[in-house]
Design a protein around this motif. Sequence first.
Motif, PDB file in Angstrom:
ATOM      1  N   ASP A  99       0.825  -1.199   0.000  1.00 30.75           N
ATOM      2  CA  ASP A  99       0.000   0.000   0.000  1.00 30.75           C
ATOM      3  C   ASP A  99       0.864   1.257   0.000  1.00 30.75           C
ATOM      4  O   ASP A  99       0.532   2.247  -0.656  1.00 30.75           O
ATOM      5  N   TYR A 102       2.279   1.538  -3.473  1.00 30.76           N
ATOM      6  CA  TYR A 102       1.257   2.048  -4.382  1.00 30.76           C
ATOM      7  C   TYR A 102       1.113   3.555  -4.212  1.00 30.76           C
ATOM      8  O   TYR A 102       0.975   4.287  -5.203  1.00 30.76           O
ATOM      9  N   SER A 169      -5.603  -4.895  -4.225  1.00 29.16           N
ATOM     10  CA  SER A 169      -5.707  -3.463  -3.924  1.00 29.16           C
ATOM     11  C   SER A 169      -6.460  -2.737  -5.032  1.00 29.16           C
ATOM     12  O   SER A 169      -7.335  -1.909  -4.767  1.00 29.16           O
ATOM     13  N   VAL A 215      -5.500   1.676  -0.559  1.00 29.31           N
ATOM     14  CA  VAL A 215      -6.479   1.173   0.408  1.00 29.31           C
ATOM     15  C   VAL A 215      -6.505   2.042   1.659  1.00 29.31           C
ATOM     16  O   VAL A 215      -7.570   2.354   2.180  1.00 29.31           O
TER      17      VAL A 215
END
Length: 285
Positions: A99, A102, A169, A215
């Motif tokens: 995450d 990302y 995700s 997320v």
Amino acid sequence: MDVQLLLLYLSPLFLVFIGWEMLYLRKHGAAYPTAGYQWKDLFANATLALMHQGGDALAAIAIAIAIAIAYLYDTLWGWRLFDIELNLWSLLLLFLLQDLCYWLFHFASHHVRWLWAYHVVHHSSERLNLSTAFRQSLMYPVSGMWMFWIPMILIGFPPEAVVATVLLSLGFQFFVHTQVVGKLGKLEWIFNTPSHHRVHHASNARYIDRNFAGVLIIWDRLFGTFVEEDLGEPCRFGITKPIHSFNPFTLTFHEWRDMLQEARGLPWRQKLAVLFGKPAGPTSG
């Protein structure tokens, strides 16, 4: 199950929610003037999704890149620092690291023009509904998105687990592309929500280049890129230089065309500044 096809396997679920949203907006659409489904926009979104999913199979250069990426991931995993056994705690760590990676990729996609040329496709619609999540570019292997997952592989997470986590995700992010879900109370503090993602897609000056979450919204709060949706200032969707086209090929390649034309004939230092510097002017919300 081939993890590369995970989003394809989830597509029936996505289509069910799109159908629900379309029916809901038929009754309540007056409250969401930029959420309604427009057939030209929906066609563009669906075609871009098919091009995005089928690009590896249709384009020889994309096949070569995909093979090279898979080979690179396997090679790098051979140089891993640790042998990480997949269990509840290591999967939680993998989720958190993915995450964060990302968030870094998404932030870079608004601040590096080479990446923005790929990402602008997703922001080009002046509407926002669940089908907007399908508005993707087949140029993602060329853009270099795959580079942002390399640290996790070098640490010792199996490439298949990394790719599966990335795709899960992206599957979650489908559900934040809607205007019919309001704020979600305390969940807004931790998770990326429709409210937060509406801000990300908005072209209002105060919303531009904010809320890059996948997320978890905690990274935006931590790094100072978080802005809360102000219900007194409705989000205007789209990019600051509207493309005014529903042609999937125009939507996919217009920024690549402009970028390469600007770079042509320049000395190498200036050429690199055009290709990898910040996009000219604000990008989008």
